[in-house]
Structure formats: structure tokens, C-alpha cells
Enzyme design. Sequence first.
Site, PDB file in Angstrom:
ATOM      1  N   CYS A  66      -0.331   8.241  -2.017  1.00 28.61           N
ATOM      2  CA  CYS A  66      -1.223   7.122  -1.731  1.00 28.61           C
ATOM      3  C   CYS A  66      -0.491   6.108  -0.863  1.00 28.61           C
ATOM      4  O   CYS A  66       0.614   5.683  -1.189  1.00 28.61           O
ATOM      5  CB  CYS A  66      -1.689   6.475  -3.042  1.00 28.61           C
ATOM      6  SG  CYS A  66      -2.611   4.943  -2.806  1.00 28.61           S
ATOM      7  N   CYS A  69       0.037   2.406  -2.967  1.00 25.66           N
ATOM      8  CA  CYS A  69       1.031   2.257  -4.036  1.00 25.66           C
ATOM      9  C   CYS A  69       2.140   3.297  -3.949  1.00 25.66           C
ATOM     10  O   CYS A  69       3.091   3.248  -4.737  1.00 25.66           O
ATOM     11  CB  CYS A  69       0.353   2.333  -5.403  1.00 25.66           C
ATOM     12  SG  CYS A  69      -0.442   3.934  -5.750  1.00 25.66           S
ATOM     13  N   HIS A  82      -8.235   8.696  -6.828  1.00 28.03           N
ATOM     14  CA  HIS A  82      -7.259   7.682  -7.212  1.00 28.03           C
ATOM     15  C   HIS A  82      -7.691   6.298  -6.740  1.00 28.03           C
ATOM     16  O   HIS A  82      -8.164   6.128  -5.622  1.00 28.03           O
ATOM     17  CB  HIS A  82      -5.894   8.038  -6.609  1.00 28.03           C
ATOM     18  CG  HIS A  82      -4.856   6.967  -6.737  1.00 28.03           C
ATOM     19  ND1 HIS A  82      -4.317   6.592  -7.947  1.00 28.03           N
ATOM     20  CD2 HIS A  82      -4.262   6.191  -5.797  1.00 28.03           C
ATOM     21  CE1 HIS A  82      -3.428   5.638  -7.746  1.00 28.03           C
ATOM     22  NE2 HIS A  82      -3.370   5.371  -6.454  1.00 28.03           N
ATOM     23  N   CYS A  84      -6.196   2.240  -6.685  1.00 27.82           N
ATOM     24  CA  CYS A  84      -5.031   1.377  -6.935  1.00 27.82           C
ATOM     25  C   CYS A  84      -5.484   0.040  -7.513  1.00 27.82           C
ATOM     26  O   CYS A  84      -6.308  -0.654  -6.902  1.00 27.82           O
ATOM     27  CB  CYS A  84      -4.268   1.134  -5.645  1.00 27.82           C
ATOM     28  SG  CYS A  84      -3.496   2.601  -4.962  1.00 27.82           S
ATOM     29  N   ILE A 184      17.305   2.027   6.078  1.00 30.49           N
ATOM     30  CA  ILE A 184      16.190   1.874   7.017  1.00 30.49           C
ATOM     31  C   ILE A 184      15.545   3.232   7.256  1.00 30.49           C
ATOM     32  O   ILE A 184      16.224   4.248   7.364  1.00 30.49           O
ATOM     33  CB  ILE A 184      16.672   1.243   8.345  1.00 30.49           C
ATOM     34  CG1 ILE A 184      15.499   1.038   9.311  1.00 30.49           C
ATOM     35  CG2 ILE A 184      17.772   2.060   8.989  1.00 30.49           C
ATOM     36  CD1 ILE A 184      15.874   0.219  10.536  1.00 30.49           C
ATOM     37  N   GLY A 196      11.835   1.284  14.901  1.00 35.01           N
ATOM     38  CA  GLY A 196      13.191   1.146  14.379  1.00 35.01           C
ATOM     39  C   GLY A 196      13.875  -0.087  14.933  1.00 35.01           C
ATOM     40  O   GLY A 196      14.513  -0.850  14.202  1.00 35.01           O
ATOM     41  N   GLU A 217      24.978  -2.242   6.515  1.00 35.83           N
ATOM     42  CA  GLU A 217      25.968  -1.654   5.613  1.00 35.83           C
ATOM     43  C   GLU A 217      26.742  -0.566   6.348  1.00 35.83           C
ATOM     44  O   GLU A 217      26.182   0.234   7.077  1.00 35.83           O
ATOM     45  CB  GLU A 217      25.245  -1.070   4.387  1.00 35.83           C
ATOM     46  CG  GLU A 217      26.147  -0.551   3.293  1.00 35.83           C
ATOM     47  CD  GLU A 217      25.365  -0.112   2.071  1.00 35.83           C
ATOM     48  OE1 GLU A 217      25.415   1.091   1.722  1.00 35.83           O
ATOM     49  OE2 GLU A 217      24.688  -0.967   1.470  1.00 35.83           O
ATOM     50  N   SER A 221      25.916   5.950  10.867  1.00 29.31           N
ATOM     51  CA  SER A 221      25.889   7.271  11.482  1.00 29.31           C
ATOM     52  C   SER A 221      25.995   7.115  12.992  1.00 29.31           C
ATOM     53  O   SER A 221      25.912   6.006  13.531  1.00 29.31           O
ATOM     54  CB  SER A 221      24.587   7.996  11.133  1.00 29.31           C
ATOM     55  OG  SER A 221      23.499   7.368  11.779  1.00 29.31           O
ATOM     56  N   SER A 230      22.733  -0.952  20.916  1.00 26.75           N
ATOM     57  CA  SER A 230      21.682  -1.348  21.845  1.00 26.75           C
ATOM     58  C   SER A 230      21.173  -2.740  21.523  1.00 26.75           C
ATOM     59  O   SER A 230      20.981  -3.573  22.424  1.00 26.75           O
ATOM     60  CB  SER A 230      20.532  -0.335  21.788  1.00 26.75           C
ATOM     61  OG  SER A 230      19.444  -0.746  22.590  1.00 26.75           O
TER      62      SER A 230
END
Length: 368
Positions: A66, A69, A82, A84, A184, A196, A217, A221, A230
Site C-alpha cells: 500500500c 501506509c 485494504h 488505511c 537514501i 536523488g 554517513e 559507495s 556533484s
Amino acid sequence: NERTKPSTQVCSKRPTTSVTHSNAPNATADEASEIQRIILGKYSIAVWYASPYPDEYTHARDLFICQQCLKYMRHRETLDSHACPDPFPRGRRVYEDATSALFEVDGKAHTLYCQNLCLLSKLFLDQKTIYYDIGGFLFYVLLSKQPATAVGSFSSPADATEYTFVGYFSKEKSSVERNNLACILVLPPFRGQSYGQLLIELSYELTKMEGTIGGPEQPLSSQGFHSYRSYWRRAIVQALLGVLPQAEKYLRHSCGRKQHSSEDVVEQRVFSLSRLAQLTGIRIEDVLFTLEDLGLLGNWHGKHMVCIADDTIQQVISTRRINPGMRMDFNGLQVDDDAIQESLSEQESNDSDPNSSNSDSGSSADSS
């Protein structure tokens, strides 16, 4: 500098190819999990990795989720029936533009929703480790705003706007290292659309509104490193040119009484590393790396210095193919003085307690 050899121990992610009704590049269902795909709104998305859903759900080929939720189900009929009970979108709106909106969701106040969000993200993140102990994190959920006739979206009763879940980033409420981003994710169908970069930009704008500096953090990568490099390049170039768009307007409004004077801030063209960090919200070590990376850092009598003309910066922009524009709309930021003060109080409390640290490893920055 170790940053020239980014680590791949954390935040691994697959190529940013949009995926609908097909497997992700270089991944098979067996490599990922017994769950082969998820159905989220109008999108059918192949999964890349296993996620610790309850056993009875991992034996199904398809997992129906869903969008409101993020509850997971085994059958289409269950999803269709369903309903919510909770309001949607949930949390505090912190940003909105013509096509998207970002909501801050407290992991402690919305525990089940954030746990479902973490389980979903693990399907696309290799190294994510936090799923249930999420009370110490804030989650910033990105939703795209769809036309009124869109299928697979959910409407907010408050403003009759239809939303589609795109991705999120999380951060610790109190970080000893002053990390402004822990994890992220942008779902595969929305990659290549600069979502992003929007999340990275917003993570720094929220940091500046709190009157602090920060960064992601570590370690990053390889693809995460390139995404951040960038952004750092764009932000530093804008600061040096004195064209941070409308930055001082909300900096002075939200934290001017603590961090910013009312005098000619934007017009000032003499910079220290701490000044650049303050203007951009970027950690000093990342500012230093970026200046050196762009060839703008010189050495005079044993001291680092930046002494450049606007023409030099424009040449760097051209040769490095830097796009100085930002994805976000600065007018879309929602300033909440009470929330900012609460965040500052938590950070000050954390500074006096060096043992209070959490980790939500598994960043996967979209490289576009």
C-alpha cells in the site's frame, strides 16, 4: 586523499535504470529473494536483494504494498479491500514544489510506518541493517504530485492533491558526527529524474536551516561519492560566485539570530573554510576536498588560500561541465521555528553525551 578511493563497504546500489515489469540489471530473483517483485501503485518493480519480511510473506512471488501506509500483503484482493485508517500524507510538510513534496516523519511517532519503509528499502539496498530500532531517526519521505487523473496514486483529503511514493532519506535525530543523512533511496522507476539530487539538496538545506553543518554517513559507495561530489561542486561554485539563490533569505529568517548577521553576507567575497561551510552547510573537510578537486586551492607561504576571479570559476564550470543550477525550488522550503529549535536542543544535548550514537547504514544515492 582517501576520498579519491571511495569505499564500497556501505551504501552499495545497483545501476540507476528505471525498472518496471523486469528484473534489475545484473540481478536475478534467486540472487535477491524468493520475493521476485513488488507491486506499488501502478508500478511492478523487480527486487534486487532479500529483506527480512515475515516468513509467510517471503514465499510469495509478488508482494503487494500500500502506498499510503506501506503495509505489505500477499494477494491483490487483500490490497484492493485494504483501507488505511491513518491520514495521508503523514508527518510534517517541509518542502513542496510544483511536482513533488517532502514530509518529515518521526520514527518514534510513526513506528510501524517507518518499519515498513525500512523493510521496503532493503529490497533495493545491499547493506542496510536497521529495520525495527528506528525511534532515533527522522524519515523524510518524498512524494511526487500527480495530475488529478493519475492512476495508482493516493489523494490527500486536505488539498485534493494526488501523491505517489518516490523515495526517502533518513537521518539520526542526534548524531555525534553531525551526519545529515544516514540512508537514501529512490525507487527504480523514478531514477534518472534528479530525485536523488533533490533529496541530497534538501538534506543540506535542512542542515542550514538548523544553523549547523553536516554531511552523509561515511563511508560512501562509489556512486554515492559521485553524487555528493556533484552537489559539493555546485554548492561551492555558487558560494564563490555569490549567487546562492535566495539562501540568505531563509538563513536569516530561520537561524540568523544565532548564525548569521544581517550585514552584506551574499556580497562578501573573502572566504574562509568555515565561512564556506556556514554558507553551504557542507562539512569543512568536504569543502576543502572540493576546492582541491576543482583546482581552486592554492598554497602561499605554507598556508592554504583561495584567490580567484569570476572568470576562473566560469572556466572551471565549463571544463568540469558543472551545472550550477539546483533541482529544488528554494521558495518551497517550509520553515518551522519550533522544529528547528527542537532539533538544535537535541543536538546540543547530544554534544554533551558522546555515547549517544545510532547507525542506519545503507545509503544508496541516486547519481542523477
